[in-house]
Design a protein around this motif. Structure first.
Motif, PDB file in Angstrom:
ATOM      1  N   SER A   6     -29.042  71.255  -8.301  1.00 53.67           N
ATOM      2  CA  SER A   6     -30.012  72.450  -7.572  1.00 53.67           C
ATOM      3  C   SER A   6     -31.594  71.699  -6.774  1.00 53.67           C
ATOM      4  N   THR A   7     -31.279  70.249  -6.277  1.00 57.01           N
ATOM      5  CA  THR A   7     -32.014  69.611  -5.564  1.00 57.01           C
ATOM      6  C   THR A   7     -30.854  70.042  -3.631  1.00 57.01           C
ATOM      7  N   ALA A   8     -29.930  70.187  -3.588  1.00 51.67           N
ATOM      8  CA  ALA A   8     -28.993  70.418  -2.933  1.00 51.67           C
ATOM      9  C   ALA A   8     -29.630  71.204  -2.230  1.00 51.67           C
ATOM     10  N   ALA A   9     -29.883  72.358  -3.129  1.00 52.29           N
ATOM     11  CA  ALA A   9     -30.572  74.230  -2.580  1.00 52.29           C
ATOM     12  C   ALA A   9     -31.620  73.749  -2.430  1.00 52.29           C
ATOM     13  N   GLN A  10     -32.062  73.778  -2.601  1.00 49.13           N
ATOM     14  CA  GLN A  10     -34.126  73.302  -2.688  1.00 49.13           C
ATOM     15  C   GLN A  10     -34.097  72.954  -1.287  1.00 49.13           C
ATOM     16  N   ILE A  11     -33.158  71.812  -0.456  1.00 44.87           N
ATOM     17  CA  ILE A  11     -33.159  71.040   0.862  1.00 44.87           C
ATOM     18  C   ILE A  11     -32.219  71.945   1.751  1.00 44.87           C
ATOM     19  N   GLY A  12     -31.540  72.885   1.359  1.00 46.69           N
ATOM     20  CA  GLY A  12     -30.476  73.482   1.916  1.00 46.69           C
ATOM     21  C   GLY A  12     -29.226  72.956   2.586  1.00 46.69           C
ATOM     22  N   LEU A  13     -28.426  72.020   1.653  1.00 48.67           N
ATOM     23  CA  LEU A  13     -27.967  71.563   1.769  1.00 48.67           C
ATOM     24  C   LEU A  13     -26.521  71.555   0.323  1.00 48.67           C
ATOM     25  N   GLN A  14     -26.643  72.696  -0.259  1.00 45.40           N
ATOM     26  CA  GLN A  14     -25.670  73.466  -0.621  1.00 45.40           C
ATOM     27  C   GLN A  14     -24.183  73.461  -0.209  1.00 45.40           C
ATOM     28  N   ASP A  15     -24.612  74.082   0.787  1.00 44.05           N
ATOM     29  CA  ASP A  15     -22.791  73.922   1.459  1.00 44.05           C
ATOM     30  C   ASP A  15     -22.211  72.974   2.259  1.00 44.05           C
ATOM     31  N   LYS A  16     -23.322  71.065   1.763  1.00 41.70           N
ATOM     32  CA  LYS A  16     -22.922  70.541   2.482  1.00 41.70           C
ATOM     33  C   LYS A  16     -22.622  69.481   1.809  1.00 41.70           C
ATOM     34  N   LEU A  17     -22.077  69.350   0.105  1.00 40.73           N
ATOM     35  CA  LEU A  17     -22.047  68.192  -1.053  1.00 40.73           C
ATOM     36  C   LEU A  17     -21.353  67.791  -0.810  1.00 40.73           C
ATOM     37  N   ASP A  18     -20.080  67.896   0.065  1.00 44.33           N
ATOM     38  CA  ASP A  18     -18.975  67.529   0.061  1.00 44.33           C
ATOM     39  C   ASP A  18     -18.983  66.801   1.831  1.00 44.33           C
ATOM     40  N   THR A  19     -19.908  66.767   2.658  1.00 40.46           N
ATOM     41  CA  THR A  19     -19.789  66.434   3.765  1.00 40.46           C
ATOM     42  C   THR A  19     -20.747  65.270   4.128  1.00 40.46           C
ATOM     43  N   GLU A  20     -19.685  64.287   4.830  1.00 41.26           N
ATOM     44  CA  GLU A  20     -20.081  62.985   4.921  1.00 41.26           C
ATOM     45  C   GLU A  20     -21.029  62.736   5.558  1.00 41.26           C
ATOM     46  N   ALA A  21     -22.546  62.162   5.083  1.00 45.07           N
ATOM     47  CA  ALA A  21     -24.077  61.785   5.589  1.00 45.07           C
ATOM     48  C   ALA A  21     -23.222  61.553   7.016  1.00 45.07           C
TER      49      ALA A  21
END
Length: 248
Positions: free
Chosen positions: A132-147
């Motif tokens: 939910s937080t990832a979707a809120q900040i627009g990173l829902q498609d980047k969950l497995d991406t190294e920061a």
């Protein structure tokens, strides 16, 4: 018009001196719930110092900081965070070798302390909060991406997400769009408006167009004191503000 009991944060007569120099002097600030309050002013006005005083990073020499009626002045930084006040500094502070998901996960309050770390498990509820937080900040498609390989703007959003995982009632952001592209600034404005739907946000910023997009209320500082306060339209038309800040 709000009454004092309605404010989520009441800062009164706040001050701090460094070797006799008053960096903040008699600062009064009242924050409504679920609003975006922006602090602007020239370099050296004391804006960042105010945030330092509120979050406990710098110890005030005078005044009061009350969060929901409870005095925060003198409390340790971590206790202020746990009370519900989150702070993001200008440069993003994330774990670049971890994924977006892992950065959000380790920010969850369940992992606090030695035993919390040892016993922490990603429950379905925590997983749902991460998504939910990832979707809120627009990173829902980047969950497995190294920061570390995220863009500058995405790193800023991730750190905001890490604060959101702690479910604070106040979030303080220091120049959140510095170094961002035009598109990232637009998306950050939308993000701040979204997160202010159920919490208060204090922002320090120099980008006046960005301030116009996000601010419910604006405080202008100069030489450690409040120069003007009100809507963006009101303060931008104030001759004193034009003289010491906008006009330059």
């Amino acid at each position: 018009m709000s009454t004092p009991k309605d404010y989520v944060l009441e800062v009164e007569d706040l001050g701090v001196s460094f070797d006799g120099f008053k960096a903040v002097d008699g600062f009064n600030f009242y924050l409504d719930a679920n609003t975006v309050h922006v602090i602007i002013g020239p370099n050296g006005a004391g804006k960042t110092t105010v945030l330092d005083l509120i979050c406990g990073k710098t110890k005030a020499t005078s005044g009061s900081v009350k969060f929901k009626g409870k005095e925060m002045r003198g409390m340790r930084e971590y206790r202020i965070v746990r009370a519900g006040i989150g702070r993001k500094f200008q440069n993003p502070s994330i774990y670049e070798n971890l994924t977006v998901l892992e950065n959000l996960e380790i920010s969850h309050p369940a992992g606090r302390g030695i035993f919390g770390c040892l016993l922490f498990r990603r429950t379905p509820a925590i997983q749902q909060q991460i998504e939910s937080t990832a979707a809120q900040i627009g990173l829902q498609d980047k969950l497995d991406t190294e920061a570390g390989i995220l863009s500058h703007g995405q790193k800023q959003w991730l750190e905001i997400g890490m604060l959101l995982m702690q479910e604070p009632e106040i979030i303080m952001l220091d120049e959140p769009v510095a170094g961002m592209s035009v598109r990232e600034r637009i998306e950050t404005a939308a993000l701040i408006r979204r997160i202010s739907a159920n919490r208060s946000v204090i922002v320090i910023e120099h980008d006046m167009e960005f301030v116009r997009e996000i601010a419910d209320r604006v405080t202008v500082m100069h030489l450690g004191q409040i120069l003007s306060e009100g809507s963006m339209e009101k303060v931008s038309a104030d001759p004193k503000v034009i003289e010491v800040y906008i006009g330059h």
